[in-house]
Enzyme design. Structure first.
Site, PDB file in Angstrom:
ATOM      1  N   ILE A   1     -67.768-107.463  32.531  1.00 25.67           N
ATOM      2  CA  ILE A   1     -69.208-109.090  32.442  1.00 25.67           C
ATOM      3  C   ILE A   1     -69.759-108.967  32.079  1.00 25.67           C
ATOM      4  O   ILE A   1     -70.842-109.875  31.551  1.00 25.67           O
ATOM      5  CB  ILE A   1     -68.950-109.555  34.393  1.00 25.67           C
ATOM      6  CG1 ILE A   1     -67.353-109.992  35.233  1.00 25.67           C
ATOM      7  CG2 ILE A   1     -70.172-110.392  34.082  1.00 25.67           C
ATOM      8  CD1 ILE A   1     -67.227-111.811  34.465  1.00 25.67           C
TER       9      ILE A   1
ATOM     10  N   CYS B   1     -65.682 -93.548  31.082  1.00 30.27           N
ATOM     11  CA  CYS B   1     -63.559 -94.015  31.826  1.00 30.27           C
ATOM     12  C   CYS B   1     -62.449 -93.357  31.232  1.00 30.27           C
ATOM     13  O   CYS B   1     -61.484 -93.079  31.849  1.00 30.27           O
ATOM     14  CB  CYS B   1     -64.003 -94.996  31.823  1.00 30.27           C
ATOM     15  SG  CYS B   1     -63.978 -96.585  30.824  1.00 30.27           S
TER      16      CYS B   1
ATOM     17  N   HIS C   1     -63.441 -84.258  14.665  1.00 29.00           N
ATOM     18  CA  HIS C   1     -62.604 -84.895  15.919  1.00 29.00           C
ATOM     19  C   HIS C   1     -64.194 -85.975  16.200  1.00 29.00           C
ATOM     20  O   HIS C   1     -63.866 -86.750  17.100  1.00 29.00           O
ATOM     21  CB  HIS C   1     -62.699 -83.858  17.092  1.00 29.00           C
ATOM     22  CG  HIS C   1     -62.477 -84.520  18.370  1.00 29.00           C
ATOM     23  ND1 HIS C   1     -61.378 -85.499  18.824  1.00 29.00           N
ATOM     24  CD2 HIS C   1     -62.970 -84.718  19.450  1.00 29.00           C
ATOM     25  CE1 HIS C   1     -61.405 -85.579  19.663  1.00 29.00           C
ATOM     26  NE2 HIS C   1     -62.272 -85.364  20.809  1.00 29.00           N
TER      27      HIS C   1
ATOM     28  N   PRO D   1     -67.779-100.658  19.547  1.00 28.63           N
ATOM     29  CA  PRO D   1     -68.986 -99.659  19.808  1.00 28.63           C
ATOM     30  C   PRO D   1     -69.495 -98.694  20.610  1.00 28.63           C
ATOM     31  O   PRO D   1     -70.520 -98.145  20.684  1.00 28.63           O
ATOM     32  CB  PRO D   1     -70.131-100.798  19.187  1.00 28.63           C
ATOM     33  CG  PRO D   1     -68.729-101.835  20.003  1.00 28.63           C
ATOM     34  CD  PRO D   1     -67.277-101.793  20.523  1.00 28.63           C
ATOM     35  N   GLN D   2     -69.302 -99.549  21.982  1.00 29.92           N
ATOM     36  CA  GLN D   2     -70.147 -98.828  23.148  1.00 29.92           C
ATOM     37  C   GLN D   2     -70.101 -97.253  23.078  1.00 29.92           C
ATOM     38  O   GLN D   2     -70.993 -96.524  23.108  1.00 29.92           O
ATOM     39  CB  GLN D   2     -69.392 -99.025  24.820  1.00 29.92           C
ATOM     40  CG  GLN D   2     -70.184-100.603  24.880  1.00 29.92           C
ATOM     41  CD  GLN D   2     -68.586-101.813  24.197  1.00 29.92           C
ATOM     42  OE1 GLN D   2     -67.881-100.945  23.898  1.00 29.92           O
ATOM     43  NE2 GLN D   2     -69.606-102.987  24.072  1.00 29.92           N
TER      44      GLN D   2
ATOM     45  N   GLY E   1     -68.545-111.042  39.273  1.00 31.17           N
ATOM     46  CA  GLY E   1     -68.833-109.885  38.850  1.00 31.17           C
ATOM     47  C   GLY E   1     -70.080-109.625  38.356  1.00 31.17           C
ATOM     48  O   GLY E   1     -70.686-110.344  37.932  1.00 31.17           O
TER      49      GLY E   1
ATOM     50  N   GLY F   1     -69.403-106.751  36.719  1.00 35.77           N
ATOM     51  CA  GLY F   1     -69.041-104.670  36.202  1.00 35.77           C
ATOM     52  C   GLY F   1     -69.010-105.116  34.171  1.00 35.77           C
ATOM     53  O   GLY F   1     -70.048-105.489  33.637  1.00 35.77           O
TER      54      GLY F   1
END
Length: 425
Positions: free
Chosen positions: A192, A50, A97, A113-114, A187, A189
């Protein structure tokens, strides 16, 4: 061989542009194969989240403009529009990079961390597409190692700075023992999901996930041993919930004052801790006026996030140094690999010459030749053949005035080692 890292992210492009440049999971394999087919890219991987869409590429000769042209055409953008938001990193900068991205140093939330998991997924998809080869494969493995070292050797991953963790931190302040609490999450997503993970790690006794679709709620609930319900079931669950945390994309409030009042009566005014992370809000602001309700919005979480972010920024400097070392080490190893093919060819040539001279010597011995004379001739013949090609090339370079090449040859053959003589001025 040359590396490229190019794309857009949250720092360079608006949400509108990021949405238009994003790749869906279903597009990735075909896009990767098309990228390698239509550009000079021998190896390629795509990271699309995203907050960023980035292409990691290995080419014989750098051709960033052609890759940007392909990216613009693939997403039906004008090249000028893409250039306005895009960045390009080459060679060492591209390696650094990638390592910074995987370590969370280039993320919207510093140290999150994701991104490392998303980077590993990008690598796996590229392998599935057949667009990962030995060079980009080595770079990804070095990137994963650098990110792991950053996580291990610095505190950048400690004191989480997500709003999800901040919400759970506030809950800990209100309930001394979360293990005796029940939580209702509204929720299903990403936010949550993080909330559920933190609550599960804190040992919350029972977690209920309410969502518009039961299937998605069930998928999330299964990960943490939680119970899935529909939004319509919230009033029944509310009476049993000590903690309520909501984050949906609804344009209208999901939880009103009347429903909470009814729940408080059933709870005999036992307090409820509520956090509304959604924008627009999921919980009517009037709920905060009720006694025995502790209602916080996403704005109230900023202080917790800011404090933890400050500690991460201190660790970021050490992380940057580790990444710089990791990138330089990788480039050194890569330059060493470049000599392997030359050394292999030189060894094969030398072994062929050795075998030719050895066969001559064996024939002479078989014909009754004197062993000492045969050995001397073997040594002379092998020396002459090994020196012939370098001698011809050195004379040619000298005739062309290539003093730099002659100096390199002297270093290559270690001709000054052990000598007390000074090199000629």
């Amino acid at each position: 061989m040359a590396f490229l890292a190019l794309g857009i992210n949250h720092k360079t492009a608006s949400v509108d542009v990021r949405e238009r440049v994003a790749f869906t999971p279903e597009q990735l394999v075909d896009a990767l194969q098309q990228l390698c087919r239509l550009t000079a890219s021998r190896e390629a991987a795509i990271l699309s989240t995203c907050n960023r869409s980035e292409l990691y590429i290995e080419q014989d000769h750098l051709a960033a403009d052609a890759v940007l042209q392909w990216l613009a055409e693939y997403h039906k953008l004008s090249l000028d529009e893409l250039r306005a938001s895009a960045y390009v990193h080459e060679e060492h900068d591209a390696v650094r990079h990638m390592m910074r991205v995987a370590s969370g140093l280039d993320s919207l939330v510093l140290g999150e961390p994701q991104i490392l998991g998303q980077m590993k997924s990008a690598y796996a998809v590229a392998r599935e597409a057949g667009t990962i080869g030995p060079l980009l494969g080595r770079l990804f493995q070095a990137t994963f190692s650098a990110a792991k070292q950053v996580r291990t050797d610095t505190a950048i991953g400690e004191n989480p700075v997500s709003v999800a963790f901040a919400a759970v931190s506030l809950a800990r302040q209100i309930f001394s023992d979360l293990g005796r609490s029940q939580a209702l999450l509204i929720g299903a997503g990403e936010t949550i999901t993080l909330v559920a993970r933190h609550l599960h790690e804190q040992g919350v006794r029972r977690i209920v996930v309410a969502n518009r679709t039961l299937e998605r709620a069930s998928i999330l609930a299964e990960q943490f041993g939680a119970h899935a319900v529909l939004l319509a079931d919230i009033p029944q669950e509310l009476a049993n919930s000590d903690i309520v945390i909501s984050s949906t994309a609804s344009q209208l409030p999901i939880l009103g004052k009347g429903a909470v009042e009814s729940a408080l009566k059933q709870r005999r005014h036992k307090p409820i801790f509520m956090v509304d992370i959604a924008v627009p809000r999921d919980i009517e602001p009037e709920v905060g006026e009720l006694d025995d309700v502790y209602l916080y919005t996403v704005d109230d979480l900023h202080d917790v996030v800011a404090e933890n972010l400050k500690s991460r920024q201190g660790a970021a400097q050490a992380a940057e140094e580790l990444v710089s070392v990791g990138a330089e080490d990788f480039m050194v190893r890569l330059r060493e690999l470049a000599a392997v093919d030359v050394l292999k060819a030189y060894r094969q040539q030398s072994e062929r010459l050795r075998d030719e001279e050895l066969q001559k010597a064996q024939r002479l011995l078989a014909n009754g030749g004197n062993p000492e004379d045969v050995l001397a001739q073997l040594a002379r013949g092998l020396t002459n053949k090994l020196l012939h090609a370098p001698s011809v090339q050195l004379k040619k370079l000298s005739a062309e005035g290539r003093v730099d090449a002659l100096a390199m040859a002297q270093e290559l053959f270690a001709l000054n080692e052990g000598s007390t003589d000074k090199p000629p001025q």
